[in-house]
Design a protein around this motif. Sequence first.
Motif, mmCIF file in Angstrom:
data_model
loop_
_atom_site.group_PDB
_atom_site.id
_atom_site.type_symbol
_atom_site.label_atom_id
_atom_site.label_comp_id
_atom_site.label_asym_id
_atom_site.label_seq_id
_atom_site.Cartn_x
_atom_site.Cartn_y
_atom_site.Cartn_z
ATOM 1 N N MET A 1 0.731 -1.372 -0.017
ATOM 2 C CA MET A 1 0.039 -0.005 -0.030
ATOM 3 C C MET A 1 0.850 1.232 -0.088
ATOM 4 S SD MET A 1 -2.897 1.380 2.744
ATOM 5 C CE MET A 1 -4.062 -0.079 2.407
ATOM 6 N N SER A 2 0.616 2.085 -0.755
ATOM 7 C CA SER A 2 1.494 3.433 -1.089
ATOM 8 C C SER A 2 1.049 4.378 0.177
ATOM 9 C CB SER A 2 0.944 4.169 -2.239
ATOM 10 O OG SER A 2 -0.201 4.708 -2.250
ATOM 11 N N GLU A 3 2.076 5.218 0.192
ATOM 12 C CA GLU A 3 1.695 6.198 1.581
ATOM 13 C C GLU A 3 0.606 6.997 1.274
ATOM 14 O OE1 GLU A 3 4.257 10.000 3.476
ATOM 15 O OE2 GLU A 3 5.208 8.764 2.202
ATOM 16 N N LEU A 4 0.192 7.485 0.145
ATOM 17 C CA LEU A 4 -1.143 8.157 -0.202
ATOM 18 C C LEU A 4 -2.254 7.145 0.200
ATOM 19 C CD1 LEU A 4 -2.734 10.561 -0.914
ATOM 20 C CD2 LEU A 4 -2.654 9.778 -3.562
ATOM 21 N N ASP A 5 -2.226 6.067 -0.372
ATOM 22 C CA ASP A 5 -3.324 4.964 -0.105
ATOM 23 C C ASP A 5 -3.608 4.961 1.474
ATOM 24 O OD1 ASP A 5 -4.011 4.761 -2.697
ATOM 25 O OD2 ASP A 5 -2.390 2.954 -3.127
ATOM 26 N N SER A 6 -2.463 4.691 2.176
ATOM 27 C CA SER A 6 -2.530 4.493 3.645
ATOM 28 C C SER A 6 -3.234 5.473 4.425
ATOM 29 C CB SER A 6 -0.907 4.392 4.281
ATOM 30 O OG SER A 6 -1.215 4.019 5.586
ATOM 31 N N GLY A 7 -2.772 7.056 3.719
ATOM 32 C CA GLY A 7 -3.368 8.174 4.536
ATOM 33 C C GLY A 7 -4.706 8.181 4.108
ATOM 34 N N ILE A 8 -5.068 7.995 2.728
ATOM 35 C CA ILE A 8 -6.735 7.986 2.463
ATOM 36 C C ILE A 8 -7.249 6.979 3.203
ATOM 37 C CG2 ILE A 8 -8.182 7.093 0.778
ATOM 38 C CD1 ILE A 8 -6.146 8.291 -1.248
ATOM 39 N N ALA A 9 -6.936 5.678 3.614
ATOM 40 C CA ALA A 9 -7.532 4.803 4.635
ATOM 41 C C ALA A 9 -7.578 5.188 6.016
ATOM 42 C CB ALA A 9 -6.865 3.590 4.485
ATOM 43 N N ASP A 10 -6.691 5.984 6.636
ATOM 44 C CA ASP A 10 -6.453 6.732 7.826
ATOM 45 C C ASP A 10 -7.798 7.816 7.765
ATOM 46 O OD1 ASP A 10 -4.663 5.130 8.797
ATOM 47 O OD2 ASP A 10 -2.975 6.341 8.629
ATOM 48 N N CYS A 11 -7.685 8.535 6.990
ATOM 49 C CA CYS A 11 -8.606 9.633 6.850
ATOM 50 C C CYS A 11 -10.101 9.187 6.551
ATOM 51 C CB CYS A 11 -8.284 10.527 5.383
ATOM 52 S SG CYS A 11 -6.854 11.493 5.606
ATOM 53 N N LEU A 12 -10.379 8.053 5.852
ATOM 54 C CA LEU A 12 -11.781 7.629 5.903
ATOM 55 C C LEU A 12 -12.224 6.882 7.004
ATOM 56 C CD1 LEU A 12 -11.870 6.506 1.869
ATOM 57 C CD2 LEU A 12 -12.876 8.516 3.087
ATOM 58 N N ARG A 13 -11.186 6.081 7.756
ATOM 59 C CA ARG A 13 -11.624 5.569 8.930
ATOM 60 C C ARG A 13 -12.047 6.489 10.073
ATOM 61 N NH1 ARG A 13 -7.332 1.697 7.876
ATOM 62 N NH2 ARG A 13 -5.972 3.296 8.980
ATOM 63 N N SER A 14 -11.302 7.605 10.011
ATOM 64 C CA SER A 14 -11.831 8.759 11.068
ATOM 65 C C SER A 14 -13.051 9.624 10.554
ATOM 66 C CB SER A 14 -10.691 9.928 11.230
ATOM 67 O OG SER A 14 -10.981 10.767 11.924
ATOM 68 N N TRP A 15 -13.192 9.694 9.432
ATOM 69 C CA TRP A 15 -14.311 10.564 8.830
ATOM 70 C C TRP A 15 -15.576 9.514 9.052
ATOM 71 C CZ3 TRP A 15 -15.540 15.033 6.065
ATOM 72 C CH2 TRP A 15 -16.965 15.134 5.446
ATOM 73 N N ASN A 16 -15.484 8.451 8.514
ATOM 74 C CA ASN A 16 -16.671 7.597 8.731
ATOM 75 C C ASN A 16 -17.112 7.122 10.155
ATOM 76 O OD1 ASN A 16 -16.999 7.428 5.909
ATOM 77 N ND2 ASN A 16 -15.686 5.539 5.376
ATOM 78 N N HIS A 17 -16.264 7.314 10.904
ATOM 79 C CA HIS A 17 -16.202 6.986 12.589
ATOM 80 C C HIS A 17 -17.397 7.800 13.019
ATOM 81 C CE1 HIS A 17 -15.806 5.408 16.652
ATOM 82 N NE2 HIS A 17 -15.398 6.752 16.675
ATOM 83 N N PHE A 18 -17.206 9.032 12.862
ATOM 84 C CA PHE A 18 -18.068 9.933 13.378
ATOM 85 C C PHE A 18 -18.834 10.688 12.618
ATOM 86 C CE2 PHE A 18 -14.358 12.528 12.128
ATOM 87 C CZ PHE A 18 -14.781 13.608 11.428
ATOM 88 N N SER A 19 -18.986 10.470 11.255
ATOM 89 C CA SER A 19 -20.070 11.259 10.103
ATOM 90 C C SER A 19 -21.358 10.617 10.225
ATOM 91 C CB SER A 19 -19.214 11.416 9.098
ATOM 92 O OG SER A 19 -18.057 12.018 9.125
#
Length: 360
Positions: A1-19
């Motif tokens: 997994m690329s650094e961008l893919d990993s970062g996207i995954a982190d962002c989405l986990r956080s977003w989808n957790h509280f949204s």
Amino acid sequence: MSELDSGIADCLRSWNHFSGSRLQIQAADLGWNLKAQKLVNYEARKLAGIPVLVATASAEGLAAGLSAHSLWLSLWGELQKTGEFIDELYQLARASQKKRLVFGADEFHFLPGIPTNIPKGRELIRHLREHQWTLGEVFDLVGRAGSQAALRYIDEGEELAKDRGWTVAALPVASAEVAEPPTWAAPPTLSGEFELDELDRFLHQEFPGRWHREFNFWRGRHDTACARWLGLWIKRKLAGFVRIAHRGDPEVQSDRRSRWIPGALRLPLAAGNLTGEGGAPPDDRAFNDGCLGPIGVAKALRGCGAGRVLLAGALSRLNNLGVDHVCIDWTDNESFYKHLGFERVRTYRTAFLSTLKSTL
């Protein structure tokens, strides 16, 4: 997994957790869209431990007219330390030698800006306002192309078009030699690539900037073969345009993932799940979801019903294609669409600071 893919995954986990279920975003859609375009470079970072996506203009974007001084950001996490976050943001701007900071409102609207329901979100907004940031609010709206309100609007638009002799017709798809049948009235003489060139000229004259750049991006990726471009024709002259698309379109089915560009990030959830009910999983998308936009008419024709006819023609075409839910994304004109039954499903706060020097 690329650094961008990993970062996207982190962002989405956080977003989808509280949204909540109404604000879910899928990693595949976001990741593909971020990488498909070439005008903006994206990077995943953390500021004060909070996931952010950062965008800057690429060489191709600079050549197309994007600012070399802008830094676009999107906040995806649960903010805890507002002061520390702002300090690290300004440090990032210094290191990047950027003078203009923007939350959300990137070139393709793939960065949602500041979520409205994050803890301490109001504290961040208050801080930005106190430091002369310009704030805005935009929405993703969802409605039904076949609702009673939409059908009445379509009938009224058709009558107005007939009364004034206006035509709403589809530009030919890239693989076709002739235009599709018109939505209403007799189309002007249309043939092959000419209409795309005419739309290019129209956008250059009436909507220079982002819409014109995005059209050329879509055209270069043969988007005209999987989205429908409708034109408003008055006296055989192009006077307005609108872009519509949906997942169930036969033109998209041969390669849905690689060719699905329009609105993939912001399409509504499956029917029955718009309020988090109905038993569908949060990331389920209805096969017949669709999107509408951008839409615009020539400056000289605004306020005389041209936009009404064009929007009615777009809704009519979507309804005829079997589209159920329709998303109109990133609009601040909620009141205009509300009477058609469109409801707000996402809210973003945008913010920009045009001169960083005054804040540092």
